[in-house]
Design a protein around this motif. Structure first.
Motif, PDB file in Angstrom:
ATOM      1  N   TYR A  99     -36.874  53.059 -70.473  1.00 33.71           N
ATOM      2  CA  TYR A  99     -35.946  52.794 -69.375  1.00 33.71           C
ATOM      3  C   TYR A  99     -34.564  52.568 -69.975  1.00 33.71           C
ATOM      4  O   TYR A  99     -34.435  52.145 -71.124  1.00 33.71           O
ATOM      5  CB  TYR A  99     -36.387  51.576 -68.552  1.00 33.71           C
ATOM      6  N   HIS A 100     -33.557  52.881 -69.197  1.00 38.52           N
ATOM      7  CA  HIS A 100     -32.184  52.648 -69.648  1.00 38.52           C
ATOM      8  C   HIS A 100     -31.726  51.304 -69.108  1.00 38.52           C
ATOM      9  O   HIS A 100     -31.754  51.070 -67.906  1.00 38.52           O
ATOM     10  CB  HIS A 100     -31.242  53.745 -69.171  1.00 38.52           C
ATOM     11  N   CYS A 101     -31.334  50.399 -69.993  1.00 38.64           N
ATOM     12  CA  CYS A 101     -30.815  49.100 -69.571  1.00 38.64           C
ATOM     13  C   CYS A 101     -29.292  49.184 -69.512  1.00 38.64           C
ATOM     14  O   CYS A 101     -28.639  49.397 -70.533  1.00 38.64           O
ATOM     15  CB  CYS A 101     -31.251  47.997 -70.541  1.00 38.64           C
ATOM     16  N   GLU A 102     -28.736  49.010 -68.326  1.00 39.11           N
ATOM     17  CA  GLU A 102     -27.286  49.105 -68.169  1.00 39.11           C
ATOM     18  C   GLU A 102     -26.569  47.993 -68.925  1.00 39.11           C
ATOM     19  O   GLU A 102     -25.475  48.195 -69.452  1.00 39.11           O
ATOM     20  CB  GLU A 102     -26.923  49.057 -66.681  1.00 39.11           C
ATOM     21  N   ASN A 103     -27.180  46.816 -68.982  1.00 36.94           N
ATOM     22  CA  ASN A 103     -26.528  45.697 -69.670  1.00 36.94           C
ATOM     23  C   ASN A 103     -26.564  45.872 -71.184  1.00 36.94           C
ATOM     24  O   ASN A 103     -25.590  45.560 -71.875  1.00 36.94           O
ATOM     25  CB  ASN A 103     -27.197  44.376 -69.281  1.00 36.94           C
ATOM     26  N   CYS A 104     -27.679  46.372 -71.702  1.00 35.21           N
ATOM     27  CA  CYS A 104     -27.757  46.664 -73.144  1.00 35.21           C
ATOM     28  C   CYS A 104     -26.904  47.874 -73.492  1.00 35.21           C
ATOM     29  O   CYS A 104     -26.379  47.985 -74.597  1.00 35.21           O
ATOM     30  CB  CYS A 104     -29.206  46.929 -73.554  1.00 35.21           C
ATOM     31  N   GLY A 105     -26.808  48.809 -72.538  1.00 33.30           N
ATOM     32  CA  GLY A 105     -26.030  50.017 -72.758  1.00 33.30           C
ATOM     33  C   GLY A 105     -26.803  51.121 -73.449  1.00 33.30           C
ATOM     34  O   GLY A 105     -26.235  52.158 -73.797  1.00 33.30           O
ATOM     35  N   ILE A 106     -28.113  50.922 -73.659  1.00 35.38           N
ATOM     36  CA  ILE A 106     -28.954  51.893 -74.351  1.00 35.38           C
ATOM     37  C   ILE A 106     -30.340  51.908 -73.721  1.00 35.38           C
ATOM     38  O   ILE A 106     -30.653  51.089 -72.852  1.00 35.38           O
ATOM     39  CB  ILE A 106     -29.078  51.576 -75.860  1.00 35.38           C
ATOM     40  N   CYS A 107     -31.178  52.835 -74.190  1.00 35.36           N
ATOM     41  CA  CYS A 107     -32.547  52.930 -73.701  1.00 35.36           C
ATOM     42  C   CYS A 107     -33.472  52.035 -74.527  1.00 35.36           C
ATOM     43  O   CYS A 107     -33.292  51.869 -75.727  1.00 35.36           O
ATOM     44  CB  CYS A 107     -33.043  54.370 -73.771  1.00 35.36           C
ATOM     45  N   ARG A 108     -34.467  51.486 -73.843  1.00 35.09           N
ATOM     46  CA  ARG A 108     -35.476  50.646 -74.478  1.00 35.09           C
ATOM     47  C   ARG A 108     -36.861  51.214 -74.171  1.00 35.09           C
ATOM     48  O   ARG A 108     -37.046  51.902 -73.176  1.00 35.09           O
ATOM     49  CB  ARG A 108     -35.412  49.212 -73.934  1.00 35.09           C
ATOM     50  N   ILE A 109     -37.829  50.878 -75.009  1.00 34.28           N
ATOM     51  CA  ILE A 109     -39.218  51.220 -74.713  1.00 34.28           C
ATOM     52  C   ILE A 109     -39.787  50.135 -73.817  1.00 34.28           C
ATOM     53  O   ILE A 109     -39.651  48.943 -74.095  1.00 34.28           O
ATOM     54  CB  ILE A 109     -40.051  51.350 -76.002  1.00 34.28           C
ATOM     55  N   GLY A 110     -40.403  50.553 -72.712  1.00 37.70           N
ATOM     56  CA  GLY A 110     -40.935  49.631 -71.723  1.00 37.70           C
ATOM     57  C   GLY A 110     -42.412  49.392 -71.876  1.00 37.70           C
ATOM     58  O   GLY A 110     -42.922  49.324 -73.000  1.00 37.70           O
ATOM     59  N   PRO A 111     -43.091  49.279 -70.721  1.00 38.03           N
ATOM     60  CA  PRO A 111     -42.558  49.542 -69.388  1.00 38.03           C
ATOM     61  C   PRO A 111     -41.526  48.505 -68.937  1.00 38.03           C
ATOM     62  O   PRO A 111     -41.576  47.354 -69.364  1.00 38.03           O
ATOM     63  CB  PRO A 111     -43.794  49.521 -68.488  1.00 38.03           C
ATOM     64  N   LYS A 112     -40.618  48.934 -68.078  1.00 37.39           N
ATOM     65  CA  LYS A 112     -39.483  48.116 -67.670  1.00 37.39           C
ATOM     66  C   LYS A 112     -39.919  46.792 -67.067  1.00 37.39           C
ATOM     67  O   LYS A 112     -39.278  45.757 -67.283  1.00 37.39           O
ATOM     68  CB  LYS A 112     -38.622  48.896 -66.676  1.00 37.39           C
ATOM     69  N   GLU A 113     -41.027  46.805 -66.304  1.00 40.92           N
ATOM     70  CA  GLU A 113     -41.465  45.582 -65.643  1.00 40.92           C
ATOM     71  C   GLU A 113     -41.952  44.511 -66.617  1.00 40.92           C
ATOM     72  O   GLU A 113     -42.160  43.352 -66.235  1.00 40.92           O
ATOM     73  CB  GLU A 113     -42.570  45.880 -64.623  1.00 40.92           C
ATOM     74  N   ASP A 114     -42.145  44.873 -67.881  1.00 38.46           N
ATOM     75  CA  ASP A 114     -42.595  43.900 -68.882  1.00 38.46           C
ATOM     76  C   ASP A 114     -41.434  43.196 -69.572  1.00 38.46           C
ATOM     77  O   ASP A 114     -41.647  42.346 -70.448  1.00 38.46           O
ATOM     78  CB  ASP A 114     -43.459  44.584 -69.947  1.00 38.46           C
ATOM     79  N   PHE A 115     -40.200  43.555 -69.182  1.00 48.92           N
ATOM     80  CA  PHE A 115     -39.030  42.997 -69.840  1.00 48.92           C
ATOM     81  C   PHE A 115     -37.991  42.524 -68.832  1.00 48.92           C
ATOM     82  O   PHE A 115     -37.975  42.970 -67.687  1.00 48.92           O
ATOM     83  CB  PHE A 115     -38.388  44.044 -70.773  1.00 48.92           C
ATOM     84  N   PHE A 116     -37.140  41.621 -69.260  1.00 51.40           N
ATOM     85  CA  PHE A 116     -35.998  41.189 -68.466  1.00 51.40           C
ATOM     86  C   PHE A 116     -34.786  41.138 -69.385  1.00 51.40           C
ATOM     87  O   PHE A 116     -34.922  41.005 -70.604  1.00 51.40           O
ATOM     88  CB  PHE A 116     -36.252  39.808 -67.832  1.00 51.40           C
ATOM     89  N   HIS A 117     -33.605  41.269 -68.802  1.00 54.29           N
ATOM     90  CA  HIS A 117     -32.386  41.215 -69.607  1.00 54.29           C
ATOM     91  C   HIS A 117     -31.788  39.824 -69.493  1.00 54.29           C
ATOM     92  O   HIS A 117     -31.431  39.378 -68.416  1.00 54.29           O
ATOM     93  CB  HIS A 117     -31.366  42.257 -69.161  1.00 54.29           C
TER      94      HIS A 117
END
Length: 244
Positions: free
Chosen positions: A83-101
């Motif tokens: 998923y692309h995190c707008e706050n990080c400014g880059i893509c991360r390996i998810g799944p997205k629902e397993d992470f928070f910024h």
């Protein structure tokens, strides 16, 4: 928090040097400058070699350049629940629902750390204190210490082979409760020579930052506030006045 290495059936046209590379890391390893992934506009299909606007599928032969494609980072890869995190400014390996910024730390963290970690402002923008390499965009997983500082997971594992304290603040890097209790037993079973039995010393605790005066012991001096042995002597030894 984890990044990944690119995998695709395309080559990116580097706008900085007009050369073709399969990923930005290959470019950076071969050139004397770094590729700005956000400025990539064109790609070349590996199968038909057509140069075209950056997109997920070849407009000429319909080759799928990557199961995952980010139109911001221009990243092509296998499907790893990215998923692309707008706050990080880059893509991360998810799944997205397993992470928070975390807005204060300014990085994505596992959900089990939400409300349970110590925040340090923009901590991910600091380099790893062990290898001095970047953490924010690293492909190596970051490990969050109890004190809030970050290390690469591999650096953290190597550090534990020689020590247990954060290299920045000296706070214990893991739960040492069981070891402290073992040290209690060792101290109890190791009486100091008579000339040292009435000796006290001022100490500073690296875990709670408290100061206390305790009996001197060669095996370690226990904090009176939090029971940690992660302490440092903060003054000279002295004989208790009432016991001289």
């Amino acid at each position: 928090m984890k990044l990944f290495q690119s995998w695709s059936f395309t080559k990116c046209c580097a706008p900085c040097c007009d050369k073709l590379y399969t990923c930005r890391l290959c470019h950076d390893n071969n050139e004397d400058h770094q590729l700005d992934r956000f400025k990539v506009k064109e790609v070349q299909c590996i199968n038909c070699e057509k140069i075209q606007h950056a997109q997920q599928t070849c407009e000429e032969c319909s080759t799928l350049f990557g199961e995952y494609y980010c139109s911001i980072c221009h990243l092509f890869d296998k499907d790893k629940k990215q998923y692309h995190c707008e706050n990080c400014g880059i893509c991360r390996i998810g799944p997205k629902e397993d992470f928070f910024h975390c807005l204060k730390c300014n990085l994505c963290l596992a959900m089990n750390l939400q409300g349970k970690h110590k925040c340090i402002e923009n901590v991910s923008r600091q380099n790893c204190p062990i290898c001095l390499e970047d953490i924010h965009t690293s492909r190596v997983v970051a490990h969050v210490l109890p004190c809030g500082h970050l290390l690469h997971r591999t650096c953290y594992e190597e550090m534990l082979k020689e020590g247990y304290r954060c290299p920045l603040c000296m706070h214990s890097a893991l739960d040492m409760t069981r070891y402290w209790r073992q040290l209690d037993d060792e101290v109890a079973q190791t009486p100091m020579p008579s000339e040292y039995q009435n000796m006290t010393v001022d100490i500073l605790c690296n875990d709670c930052n408290g100061r206390s005066t305790v009996q001197f012991h060669i095996l370690g001096m226990k904090c009176n506030i939090c029971d940690s042995y992660n302490t440092a002597q903060a003054g000279g030894c002295r004989i208790s006045l009432g016991q001289q």
